[in-house]
Design a protein around this motif. Structure first.
Motif, PDB file in Angstrom:
ATOM      1  N   GLN A  35       0.862  -1.199   0.254  1.00  0.00           N
ATOM      2  CA  GLN A  35      -0.221  -0.005  -0.083  1.00  0.00           C
ATOM      3  C   GLN A  35       0.846   1.142   0.068  1.00  0.00           C
ATOM      4  N   TRP A  36       1.465   1.668  -1.043  1.00  0.00           N
ATOM      5  CA  TRP A  36       2.209   2.791  -1.412  1.00  0.00           C
ATOM      6  C   TRP A  36       1.685   3.892  -0.564  1.00  0.00           C
ATOM      7  N   VAL A  37       2.740   4.814   0.042  1.00  0.00           N
ATOM      8  CA  VAL A  37       2.334   5.985   0.581  1.00  0.00           C
ATOM      9  C   VAL A  37       3.055   7.247  -0.067  1.00  0.00           C
ATOM     10  N   ALA A  38       2.323   8.296  -0.260  1.00  0.00           N
ATOM     11  CA  ALA A  38       3.158   9.411  -0.714  1.00  0.00           C
ATOM     12  C   ALA A  38       3.216  10.399   0.483  1.00  0.00           C
ATOM     13  N   VAL A  39       4.212  10.895   0.941  1.00  0.00           N
ATOM     14  CA  VAL A  39       4.545  11.567   2.094  1.00  0.00           C
ATOM     15  C   VAL A  39       4.804  13.183   1.604  1.00  0.00           C
ATOM     16  N   LYS A  40       4.185  14.203   1.969  1.00  0.00           N
ATOM     17  CA  LYS A  40       4.751  15.662   1.883  1.00  0.00           C
ATOM     18  C   LYS A  40       5.337  16.039   3.243  1.00  0.00           C
ATOM     19  N   TRP A  41       6.747  16.139   3.187  1.00  0.00           N
ATOM     20  CA  TRP A  41       7.460  16.615   4.357  1.00  0.00           C
ATOM     21  C   TRP A  41       7.004  18.057   4.593  1.00  0.00           C
ATOM     22  N   LEU A  42       7.012  18.546   5.967  1.00  0.00           N
ATOM     23  CA  LEU A  42       6.665  20.025   6.108  1.00  0.00           C
ATOM     24  C   LEU A  42       7.858  20.617   6.654  1.00  0.00           C
ATOM     25  N   ASN A  45      12.737  22.374   4.917  1.00  0.00           N
ATOM     26  CA  ASN A  45      13.314  21.724   3.939  1.00  0.00           C
ATOM     27  C   ASN A  45      11.951  20.700   3.226  1.00  0.00           C
ATOM     28  N   PRO A  46      11.114  21.269   2.850  1.00  0.00           N
ATOM     29  CA  PRO A  46       9.795  20.610   2.417  1.00  0.00           C
ATOM     30  C   PRO A  46      10.227  19.514   1.165  1.00  0.00           C
ATOM     31  N   TYR A  47       9.725  18.423   0.935  1.00  0.00           N
ATOM     32  CA  TYR A  47       9.755  17.682   0.009  1.00  0.00           C
ATOM     33  C   TYR A  47       8.776  16.316  -0.103  1.00  0.00           C
ATOM     34  N   ILE A  48       8.966  15.695  -1.194  1.00  0.00           N
ATOM     35  CA  ILE A  48       7.917  14.851  -1.102  1.00  0.00           C
ATOM     36  C   ILE A  48       8.711  13.228  -1.587  1.00  0.00           C
ATOM     37  N   ALA A  49       8.199  12.253  -0.799  1.00  0.00           N
ATOM     38  CA  ALA A  49       8.748  10.969  -1.046  1.00  0.00           C
ATOM     39  C   ALA A  49       7.685   9.861  -0.944  1.00  0.00           C
ATOM     40  N   PHE A  50       8.094   8.758  -1.678  1.00  0.00           N
ATOM     41  CA  PHE A  50       7.114   7.478  -1.646  1.00  0.00           C
ATOM     42  C   PHE A  50       7.749   6.623  -0.878  1.00  0.00           C
TER      43      PHE A  50
END
Length: 93
Positions: A35-42, A45-50
């Motif tokens: 169950q893949w998860v997309a994560v938007k860090w706040l 230093n914001p970024y998006i990871a899977f």
């Protein structure tokens, strides 16, 4: 899909801080069960990871129990709908 937050009680690294440090979306399971998860860090230093699953995310960023997932939506992937999880919104470790 369901939305959630990564909530950190203590930040031993001193990098991401405490409170809600990331927003996430969990996708429906694929054919191999992930169950893949997309994560938007706040933060600064914001970024998006899977990640291939919540467990993988927490293994790296859970800081040994100092963080938890707080679900904003009920679990659409659980046909029986565990009321304990629905009421607290927490992901059991």
């Amino acid at each position: 899909m369901r939305r959630g937050e990564l909530y950190r009680y203590r930040d031993p690294s001193g990098v991401s801080g405490t409170g809600v440090v990331a927003l996430l979306v969990e996708f429906p399971p694929n054919e191999d069960g992930h169950q893949w998860v997309a994560v938007k860090w706040l933060g600064h230093n914001p970024y998006i990871a899977f990640w291939p699953g919540i467990g993988d995310l927490l293994e790296t960023h859970g800081h040994l129990g100092e963080s938890e997932i707080r679900w904003l939506d009920p679990d659409p992937f659980d046909p029986e709908g565990d009321p304990a999880l629905t009421n607290t919104g927490l992901y059991p470790l």
